[in-house]
Design an enzyme around this catalytic site. Structure first.
Site, mmCIF file in Angstrom:
data_model
loop_
_atom_site.group_PDB
_atom_site.id
_atom_site.type_symbol
_atom_site.label_atom_id
_atom_site.label_comp_id
_atom_site.label_asym_id
_atom_site.label_seq_id
_atom_site.Cartn_x
_atom_site.Cartn_y
_atom_site.Cartn_z
ATOM 1 N N GLU A 215 0.851 -1.199 0.000
ATOM 2 C CA GLU A 215 0.000 0.000 0.000
ATOM 3 C C GLU A 215 0.883 1.245 0.000
ATOM 4 O O GLU A 215 1.238 1.751 1.075
ATOM 5 C CB GLU A 215 -0.925 0.018 1.235
ATOM 6 C CG GLU A 215 -2.014 -1.043 1.214
ATOM 7 C CD GLU A 215 -3.084 -0.826 2.293
ATOM 8 O OE1 GLU A 215 -2.990 0.151 3.052
ATOM 9 O OE2 GLU A 215 -4.018 -1.651 2.346
ATOM 10 N N HIS A 218 -0.618 4.240 2.184
ATOM 11 C CA HIS A 218 -0.914 4.200 3.624
ATOM 12 C C HIS A 218 0.362 4.511 4.418
ATOM 13 O O HIS A 218 1.294 3.715 4.431
ATOM 14 C CB HIS A 218 -1.464 2.818 4.006
ATOM 15 C CG HIS A 218 -1.709 2.610 5.475
ATOM 16 N ND1 HIS A 218 -2.968 2.568 6.036
ATOM 17 C CD2 HIS A 218 -0.842 2.433 6.499
ATOM 18 C CE1 HIS A 218 -2.868 2.354 7.346
ATOM 19 N NE2 HIS A 218 -1.573 2.272 7.642
#
Ligand SMILES: [Zn+2]
Length: 250
Positions: A215, A218
C-alpha cells in the site's frame, strides 16, 4: 618491684586487648560501610534499569506513537485517542489524526507543495465501528480472504490509532491504488515521508510479515527519529521490531 612489674604486664595486656578491640571494630565498620555503598550502587543500577525503555516496550504501550497494531496486536472497541484534531489540508473528506501526527502531516504537505507536489489526504482516524462497516463491505464484494489482505478487521487497523493516513493526488482522482507509487506525489512520499515521522507501513515485499498487500498510499506516524531508522533499514515495522526491539528509546 615485682608488684610494679605485675601491674605493668597487666596494663600491657589491657593495652593489647584494647588495640585488638579497636582493630576488630574498625574492620567491622569498614565492611559495614562497604556493604552500604554496594547496596547504594545496586539501588542506583536498579533505578537506571527501570528507566530504561526499549522499542518493544514502547510498541506495546497504549497511546505511544510507536504502538504496534496489526492482525496480532489489536485495539479494543472503546479505544479512542484523546487528542484527535481535524486536518486543515486538502482532503477527500474531513480527516482527523492525533495532534502530533496532524502537525507533522501539515508540515509534510507544506514542504511538498513548495516543490510543486500536491498531496491529498483520503482517510485518517477511523473508529472501531467505522472499520467494522468497511470490512463487512469488503467481505461482501470480494470474500473474507481478499478483504483481509487489503483491509483490516475492526480493532486491527492503525487508522483507529489516529496515527495512519491514506494519501492520494489529483492524478489518482482521490483513489487508493498501487499505481500511486508512479505518480510524482507517490514518489515524493516514498522519498521524504520519514523526514516528517511517517513510514510506508505496508511496503512491497513485506506482505508475509505485515499481512497486507503493498500500500504505497498508507503512511503511519512513528516520530521522525524512528521513521528515519526504519526507512534506512529497508524493513517493515514488524521486521524492524524483531531486529531492534531491544534498542533503547526515550
Ligand atoms: Zn490506510
Amino acid at each position: 618491684m615485682q608488684k610494679k612489674d605485675f601491674l605493668l604486664k597487666r596494663y600491657q595486656w589491657l593495652l593489647i586487648g584494647f588495640l585488638v578491640l579497636i582493630v576488630c571494630l574498625s574492620t567491622a565498620s569498614f565492611h559495614f560501610i562497604k556493604n552500604q555503598e554496594q547496596t547504594k550502587t545496586n539501588k542506583t543500577k536498579k533505578a537506571a534499569a527501570s528507566s530504561y525503555t526499549t522499542l518493544k516496550d514502547k510498541a506495546a504501550q497504549s497511546g505511544s506513537v510507536e504502538q504496534l497494531v496489526n492482525k496480532t496486536y489489536h485495539l479494543s472497541r472503546d479505544y479512542v485517542p484523546g487528542d484527535l484534531v481535524t486536518l486543515n489540508v486538502q482532503s477527500v473528506r474531513p480527516v482527523q489524526l492525533r495532534k502530533e501526527a496532524a502537525a507533522a502531516l501539515t508540515q509534510m504537505f507544506g514542504a511538498a507543495a513548495k516543490e510543486g507536489i500536491t498531496l491529498v489526504a483520503n482517510s485518517g482516524y477511523r473508529s472501531y465501528e467505522d472499520q467494522e462497516k468497511i470490512f463487512a463491505q469488503h467481505v461482501q464484494t470480494m470474500g473474507e480472504a481478499k478483504a483481509n489482505a487489503i483491509s483490516s478487521k475492526a480493532g486491527e487497523s492503525e487508522h483507529q490509532l489516529g496515527l495512519a493516513v491514506d494519501l492520494t493526488c489529483a492524478e489518482m482522482s482521490g483513489d487508493l491504488q498501487q499505481s500511486f507509487e508512479n505518480t510524482a506525489e507517490g514518489k515524493w512520499i516514498a522519498a521524504h515521508a520519514q523526514d516528517y515521522g511517517y513510514i510506508i507501513r505496508f511496503p512491497k515485499g513485506a506482505e508475509a510479515q505485515t499481512g497486507y498487500e503493498y500500500e504505497p498510499w498508507h503512511v503511519r506516524y512513528v516520530g521522525v527519529s524512528l521513521a528515519q531508522k526504519i526507512k534506512k533499514s529497508g524493513l517493515c515495522y514488524e521486521a524492524y521490531l524483531k531486529k531492534h526491539g531491544a534498542d533503547r528509546v526515550q
